[in-house]
Write a protein that holds these residues in place. Sequence first.
Motif, mmCIF file in Angstrom:
data_model
loop_
_atom_site.group_PDB
_atom_site.id
_atom_site.type_symbol
_atom_site.label_atom_id
_atom_site.label_comp_id
_atom_site.label_asym_id
_atom_site.label_seq_id
_atom_site.Cartn_x
_atom_site.Cartn_y
_atom_site.Cartn_z
ATOM 1 N N LEU A 153 -71.987 -64.489 62.150
ATOM 2 C CA LEU A 153 -71.883 -64.411 63.614
ATOM 3 C C LEU A 153 -71.785 -65.806 64.210
ATOM 4 N N ILE A 156 -69.192 -57.548 67.794
ATOM 5 C CA ILE A 156 -69.869 -58.296 66.725
ATOM 6 C C ILE A 156 -69.798 -57.553 65.389
ATOM 7 N N LEU A 157 -69.834 -56.227 65.427
ATOM 8 C CA LEU A 157 -69.752 -55.455 64.182
ATOM 9 C C LEU A 157 -68.350 -55.492 63.574
ATOM 10 N N THR A 167 -79.306 -58.446 60.374
ATOM 11 C CA THR A 167 -79.409 -59.076 61.694
ATOM 12 C C THR A 167 -78.317 -58.568 62.623
ATOM 13 N N VAL A 168 -77.088 -58.467 62.141
ATOM 14 C CA VAL A 168 -76.010 -57.998 63.017
ATOM 15 C C VAL A 168 -76.231 -56.538 63.429
ATOM 16 N N GLU A 169 -76.745 -55.714 62.522
ATOM 17 C CA GLU A 169 -77.029 -54.322 62.883
ATOM 18 C C GLU A 169 -78.120 -54.261 63.949
ATOM 19 N N ASP A 181 -83.764 -63.757 61.530
ATOM 20 C CA ASP A 181 -83.020 -63.573 60.292
ATOM 21 C C ASP A 181 -83.843 -64.147 59.154
ATOM 22 N N ALA A 190 -76.623 -55.426 67.239
ATOM 23 C CA ALA A 190 -75.695 -54.409 67.756
ATOM 24 C C ALA A 190 -76.470 -53.220 68.317
ATOM 25 N N THR A 228 -75.555 -62.128 57.616
ATOM 26 C CA THR A 228 -74.781 -61.689 58.782
ATOM 27 C C THR A 228 -74.969 -62.624 59.973
ATOM 28 N N ALA A 229 -76.138 -63.251 60.087
ATOM 29 C CA ALA A 229 -76.382 -64.181 61.198
ATOM 30 C C ALA A 229 -75.477 -65.403 61.081
ATOM 31 N N GLY A 265 -69.080 -52.581 59.459
ATOM 32 C CA GLY A 265 -69.661 -52.615 60.798
ATOM 33 C C GLY A 265 -69.484 -51.330 61.589
#
Length: 167
Positions: free
Chosen positions: A21, A124-125, A104-106, A65, A109, A17-18, A131
């Motif tokens: 992004l 971002i989600l 990482t995104v969670e 990450d 967020a 996920t990083a 997401g």
Amino acid sequence: MQLHVRYEGDDDPAKCTARKLARFDLAELHRSDRATPYGIVLNPHAEQALSPADREKTDRLVALDCSWESAGEALFSMAGEHRALPYLVAANPVNFGRPFRLTTVEALAAGLVVLGERDHAESILSKFRWGHTFLELNEEPLGRYADCADSSEVVAVQGEYLDRGPD
């Protein structure tokens, strides 16, 4: 808020996920601790929980990450204000419904929501099919954490969720 990621590169790049992004210019990846800027470091080993009071410390949120298998305390040697995220459950396909096993995104967020930047979190989600599910699954706790004054209040709210146990 600027998003930065200390990137280890030890997970499947297709599921990272990083990296996604970074491809959308939503976060900056750094290959070393030294290159990673000072900020609020999301660290599950931190002694203090992230709270809205941390908003004033910096305009950078930093995540690590790496593979869950290698996410030991030693990896979190970056400079910054280290904070732990409170109890939340994952919505990602690999760890769906598991507490504290966020991508990482969670994690970023969740940090954004607690720090009062829900629109940024939604942005971002939105790059991930699942997401929106993260915010739906954690709607109540995230709202309660974001309403806390400081870390001790966040820990008290978290305690209520931990005391409940699995549904």
